[in-house]
Design an enzyme around this catalytic site. Structure first.
Site, short mmCIF file in Angstrom:
data_model
loop_
_atom_site.label_atom_id
_atom_site.label_comp_id
_atom_site.label_asym_id
_atom_site.label_seq_id
_atom_site.Cartn_x
_atom_site.Cartn_y
_atom_site.Cartn_z
N LYS A 195 0.83 -1.21 0.00
CA LYS A 195 0.00 0.00 0.00
C LYS A 195 0.86 1.25 0.00
O LYS A 195 1.57 1.52 0.96
CB LYS A 195 -0.91 0.05 1.24
CG LYS A 195 -1.84 1.26 1.21
CD LYS A 195 -2.57 1.49 2.50
CE LYS A 195 -1.86 2.46 3.42
NZ LYS A 195 -1.76 3.83 2.92
N GLU A 269 10.72 0.85 9.91
CA GLU A 269 11.71 1.90 9.65
C GLU A 269 10.99 3.21 9.91
O GLU A 269 10.12 3.61 9.15
CB GLU A 269 12.22 1.79 8.21
CG GLU A 269 13.57 2.44 8.02
CD GLU A 269 13.44 3.86 7.54
OE1 GLU A 269 13.38 4.74 8.43
OE2 GLU A 269 13.38 4.09 6.34
N CYS A 303 13.65 10.56 6.53
CA CYS A 303 13.71 10.08 7.91
C CYS A 303 15.12 10.16 8.47
O CYS A 303 15.32 10.34 9.65
CB CYS A 303 13.18 8.66 8.01
SG CYS A 303 13.78 7.63 6.68
N GLU A 400 10.85 15.13 15.68
CA GLU A 400 11.06 15.09 14.24
C GLU A 400 10.12 16.06 13.54
O GLU A 400 8.91 15.99 13.71
CB GLU A 400 10.82 13.67 13.71
CG GLU A 400 11.14 13.54 12.24
CD GLU A 400 10.94 12.13 11.70
OE1 GLU A 400 9.96 11.47 12.10
OE2 GLU A 400 11.76 11.69 10.88
#
Lengths: 489, 306
Positions: A195, A269, A303, A400
């Site tokens: 997906k 991840e 990331c 983040e």
């Protein structure tokens, strides 16, 4: 004697280069996309579709099907049948042939992929053309090479695939993440339900077209679109053997909870807040380039972005001045222009999220410096931003942001910066800049991060494993490690 | 010793910034990815012509050859209206007077290579006499070579003093200091030699004599441009740059302009602060300009070969 003329002409090389737009003509985007299940495009049982837009213009590009639990079930069933009947039984070198074919077809249609990636996601065409798409083909080539050599990759081990892999990928590198997930799964004999993210589904659907043309046996790769609910249906489906997820730490935690007590294997991840560390003996100009590349590559939607800069105090003024100079030479704007360095923020929601952090920074009393570039009137854009005077306790240095925002802190000694760099909930990547080899080795052993770059940043290669510590997730993708994650151990 | 720089403190040149080879080459290649189109391209090409030091440095140079080159310097391609002249004509000291007379009041400067060009292997008094002669003949600019042997021996003070002495001899002529980067080999050394030259009084730093391969490359030029930027921030003094040798295609020249623009900015974007040392570049630029103007490439026969 007559006075000599001045032969200097008053011509300036334009400070703003003339537009150099990439042509859209190579990219064929359908008005509507269905779900790719069992080798065919099928209408969703929900009968619902959602829009996908170009974040640089806010114009609708297409609409894609919204898969519900019934569609997910259909895709998983197709993957299971394909696994049992064909894919796991096929000789490994035959599997490799399909993968090589897919890799070549991606290369042949590289321009189309690059254009659609940029239209759908907002990243500069230079990046999708020179980085994303070539890496995608490389991943398929690399793992195709391993398919019939697995017993050499893992000597003295029985090689057995897991079964059906459910794979959920993010919006920052849509096609690349699809390749990272699909290629090792196919090489090891697994089948796939993938997906893509709801804001960037188009290149994965284009990949579905290639897979269809490549005559890959039906059901080996199924690509279904949808938002969080679709992802949840994949994660919770009882007949899936492995979940591979790349995305936010929050969703990663939800997945972790959902699979607890099942026998599903998982690799996650997740987010990051990488330290990029500049020592006073570093090659400063190249380090500055590395900082810029580390945080503004793909608008900071990375990331492993080097979002926390640590500068040794003795070179702080020099580094900051050079950083500001370089910030001003970044060309921000139309992602389709070949000269654009920083493109559009991926979605309105993400833009608002970044603005939230800019406000927090202001409230915390940090010094903010933004590029003076002119932003396009339409579309989602944010100026490349630096925050100085940042403390370790600042929220901007801890959370983040996933945008073009860099926090800058100073340090005095090696031990101090190691401690500060490790003082985070994340542990995906780090960068070290110094001319001294021994210092690089010292830091590489002490920094708790999955990837550590020395005198460079954001270098990716299919042969190199990638993954994190702590809240950055677990499991590795890429290289041999990435193959191991799809085998029974 | 250094008349114009007495207020600048001299740093320890062994501490010149280090250069990461991979990083600087990557950065230099990024400039070649810029897509230069339309007006930007045309302006860039005209600017390139105006920045050229048209050069002839051969043992067989004669009065006739230099005079013809000087005519070309002022009339690059009269079929194309409104073209600029080149910046300068670069010759041996013995040809300075001939060039000076041929160029008259055109504004095109005369540059003379001096100091036992190209090897620089001569005693200092010979180099000073060489320079004095060129200046007396009317040279507007002096292109000197550094003593690479001494530099590689680590005799940085010798190299520094020599440049300073030549600078003093130059009087009003602008001094270009040729590092001969092809003989220095590493970027670290190019950076160190750039720093020495600028602090010793160079008005220009220049990559190469054109007699050694490799001559100018983009990464070497970038290292020198960054040295110029650092020097400017430290002292407030602008230094000019001249890559020489190996730049014969207009596309490459445009990449250099992109690099200049994005490293030092618009203040450096004219022939007072940037030059191309080249002889065959001009015709390639002219061919491209004609192609932009008429839509078709013309054969080399339509462009003069002086």
């Amino acid at each position: 004697m007559a006075k000599a003329k001045n032969n200097t002409i008053k011509l300036s090389f334009d400070t703003q280069y003339a537009p150099a737009p990439e042509s859209k003509s190579s990219a064929k985007i359908e008005a509507k996309y269905d779900l790719f299940i069992n080798g065919k495009f099928e209408k969703p049982s929900s009968k619902k579709y959602f829009d996908t837009i170009n974040p640089a213009t806010e114009e609708k590009l297409s609409e894609v099907a919204d898969a519900n639990a019934a569609d997910v079930d259909k895709a998983v069933k197709a993957a299971r049948v394909a696994y049992d009947k064909t894919w796991s039984k096929m000789p490994a070198k035959e599997r490799a042939k399909y993968m090589y074919r897919i890799a070549r077809m991606i290369q042949e249609r590289a321009r189309e992929f690059a254009v659609i990636e940029t239209l759908d996601g907002g990243k500069p065409i230079r990046e999708s053309r020179d980085i994303d798409v070539p890496l995608v083909a490389n991943h398929f080539f690399y793992y195709a090479g391993w398919a019939d050599k697995l017993e050499y990759a893992f000597p003295n081990k029985k090689i057995a695939p897991l079964g059906v892999a459910g794979q959920i990928i993010p919006w920052n590198f849509p096609l690349l993440m699809a390749a990272w997930k699909i290629a090792p799964a196919l090489a090891t004999g697994n089948t796939v339900v993938l997906k893509p993210a709801e804001t960037t589904p188009l290149t994965a659907l284009k990949l579905a077209e290639i897979i269809q043309e490549s005559d890959l046996p039906p059901g080996v790769v199924n690509i279904i679109t949808g938002a969080g609910a679709t992802g949840a249906a994949i994660v919770n489906h009882p007949d899936i053997n492995k979940i591979a997820f790349t995305g936010s730490t929050n969703v990663g935690k939800m997945i972790q909870k959902a699979v607890a007590g099942t026998d599903k294997k998982v690799t996650l991840e997740l987010g990051g807040k990488a330290a990029n560390i500049i020592f006073d003996d570093a090659p400063i100009d190249q380090a500055v380039e590395g900082i810029i590349n580390g945080i503004f590559f793909n608008q900071g939607h990375v990331c492993c972005a080097g979002s926390r800069l640590f500068v040794q105090e003795s070179v702080y003024d020099t580094v900051l001045r050079k950083l500001k100079d370089r910030l001003e030479s970044l060309i921000v704007g139309d992602p389709m222009d070949k000269n654009t360095d920083v493109g559009a923020i991926n979605s309105k929601q993400q833009m608002e999220n970044i603005h939230k952090y800019l406000k927090i920074g202001e409230k915390e009393g940090l010094d903010m410096y933004q590029s003076n570039c002119v932003l396009p009137k339409k579309g989602y854009f944010i100026r490349p931003t630096l925050f100085t005077n940042v403390a370790q306790s600042s929220r901007l240095a801890q959370e983040e942001i996933f945008g073009p925002v860099l926090t800058i802190q100073t340090f005095r000694t090696d031990d101090e910066v190691i401690e500060k760099a490790n003082n985070t909930a994340f542990g995906l990547s780090a960068g070290v800049w110094t001319d001294k080899g021994s210092k690089i080795f010292n830091l590489a052993t002490k920094l708790r991060a999955g990837v550590i770059w020395a005198n460079t940043y954001n270098k990716f290669d299919p042969t190199s494993p990638f993954g994190g510590y702590k809240e950055s997730g677990y499991g590795r993708e890429g290289g041999l490690h990435g193959l191991g994650a799809y085998l029974i151990n | 010793m250094i008349a114009k720089n007495t207020n600048i403190s001299i740093p320890d040149f062994t501490l010149s910034p280090r250069i990461d080879q991979v990083g600087v080459e990557e950065r230099a290649s990024r400039f070649t990815k810029r897509s230069i189109k339309a007006e930007t391209k045309k302006n860039g090409l005209l600017l390139t012509l105006n920045m050229i030091d048209l050069t002839t440095l051969e043992g067989k140079d004669t009065k006739g050859k230099v005079q013809q080159l000087c005519y070309k310097a002022q009339h690059l391609h009269d079929a194309y209206p409104g073209l600029p002249t080149v910046a300068a004509v670069c010759v041996y000291p013995s040809m300075v007077k001939i060039a000076k007379d041929a160029l008259g009041t055109s504004g095109v400067k005369v540059a003379a290579v001096a100091t036992a060009f190209p090897s620089g292997q001569a005693p200092r008094d010979v180099k000073i006499r060489d320079t004095k002669f060129a200046v007396a003949e009317g040279a507007d600019e002096i292109d000197m070579v550094i003593s690479r042997g001494k530099f590689l021996e680590g005799e940085y003070n010798f190299v520094f003093d020599e440049i300073a002495a030549i600078k003093e001899t130059c009087g009003n002529a602008r001094l270009k200091v040729i590092l001969e980067t092809g003989e220095l080999v590493t970027y670290d050394k190019v950076r160190r030699a750039s720093d020495i030259a600028m602090y010793a009084g160079a008005d220009f730093i220049k990559t190469s004599t054109g007699k050694i391969s490799p001559a100018a490359t983009m990464p070497v030029t970038l290292v020198m441009l960054e040295a110029i930027r650092d020097f400017y921030y430290k002292t407030g003094k602008m230094i000019a740059m001249k890559p020489a040798g190996g730049i014969s295609k207009s596309k490459l020249a445009l990449h250099y302009l992109v690099m200049l623009q994005e490293t030092l900015g618009t203040a450096w974007m004219n022939n007072e602060w940037f030059r191309f040392g080249a002889s065959s570049l001009a015709n390639d630029v002219l061919m491209l300009l004609e192609k932009e103007r008429t839509g078709v490439y013309q054969s080399a026969n339509y462009f003069s070969i002086d």
